[in-house]
Write a protein that holds these residues in place. Sequence first.
Motif, PDB file in Angstrom:
ATOM      1  N   GLY A   6      29.723  62.357 -13.922  1.00  0.00           N
ATOM      2  CA  GLY A   6      29.836  63.652 -13.261  1.00  0.00           C
ATOM      3  C   GLY A   6      31.241  63.953 -12.794  1.00  0.00           C
ATOM      4  O   GLY A   6      32.182  63.181 -13.033  1.00  0.00           O
ATOM      5  N   SER A   7      31.369  65.096 -12.106  1.00  0.00           N
ATOM      6  CA  SER A   7      32.674  65.578 -11.645  1.00  0.00           C
ATOM      7  C   SER A   7      32.614  65.986 -10.187  1.00  0.00           C
ATOM      8  O   SER A   7      31.555  66.393  -9.680  1.00  0.00           O
ATOM      9  CB  SER A   7      33.114  66.790 -12.474  1.00  0.00           C
ATOM     10  N   LEU A   8      33.754  65.877  -9.539  1.00  0.00           N
ATOM     11  CA  LEU A   8      33.943  66.382  -8.183  1.00  0.00           C
ATOM     12  C   LEU A   8      35.371  66.918  -8.086  1.00  0.00           C
ATOM     13  O   LEU A   8      36.270  66.440  -8.782  1.00  0.00           O
ATOM     14  CB  LEU A   8      33.763  65.280  -7.134  1.00  0.00           C
ATOM     15  N   ARG A   9      35.548  67.867  -7.182  1.00  0.00           N
ATOM     16  CA  ARG A   9      36.897  68.327  -6.869  1.00  0.00           C
ATOM     17  C   ARG A   9      37.138  68.175  -5.375  1.00  0.00           C
ATOM     18  O   ARG A   9      36.420  68.775  -4.563  1.00  0.00           O
ATOM     19  CB  ARG A   9      37.131  69.781  -7.289  1.00  0.00           C
ATOM     20  N   LEU A  10      38.126  67.389  -5.051  1.00  0.00           N
ATOM     21  CA  LEU A  10      38.520  67.200  -3.660  1.00  0.00           C
ATOM     22  C   LEU A  10      39.610  68.203  -3.306  1.00  0.00           C
ATOM     23  O   LEU A  10      40.461  68.527  -4.148  1.00  0.00           O
ATOM     24  CB  LEU A  10      39.034  65.778  -3.426  1.00  0.00           C
ATOM     25  N   SER A  11      39.564  68.645  -2.071  1.00  0.00           N
ATOM     26  CA  SER A  11      40.592  69.563  -1.563  1.00  0.00           C
ATOM     27  C   SER A  11      41.240  68.961  -0.323  1.00  0.00           C
ATOM     28  O   SER A  11      40.574  68.265   0.454  1.00  0.00           O
ATOM     29  CB  SER A  11      39.969  70.914  -1.188  1.00  0.00           C
ATOM     30  N   CYS A  12      42.500  69.258  -0.150  1.00  0.00           N
ATOM     31  CA  CYS A  12      43.246  68.824   1.032  1.00  0.00           C
ATOM     32  C   CYS A  12      44.056  70.021   1.513  1.00  0.00           C
ATOM     33  O   CYS A  12      44.989  70.448   0.825  1.00  0.00           O
ATOM     34  CB  CYS A  12      44.158  67.661   0.689  1.00  0.00           C
TER      35      CYS A  12
END
Length: 119
Positions: A16-22
């Motif tokens: 699967g995929s995830l997108r992290l934000s900062c």
Amino acid sequence: QVQLVESGGGLVQPGGSLRLSCTASGSNLSLYLMGWYRQAPGKQRELVARMTSARSTNYADSVKGRFAISRDNAKNTVYLQMNSLKPEDTAVYYCNAYRNYYGRISDYWGQGTQVTVSS
């Protein structure tokens, strides 16, 4: 003082995929070397990816071709797109902002976001 807030972690199945934000407050992230690090239980914190203010990038060998770091200066935000996730990617992911301005070092960390890859 710069404050970094990560988001986007969670539980995902292998592949699967995830997108992290900062997202930063208190300073302009475009001036900083931005990095994503991770720390798995019982292991040392390691560099995952980083991007200079000129947008050059480098990645850990273990994530090359699967992860991508990017930045949106207008939103003062850095992202980590993670694809083809593996169980060994499970860790707490931290955002880092680093700057050496004529010998004056600024080094900031977010609180971390948990990524768990499991079926």
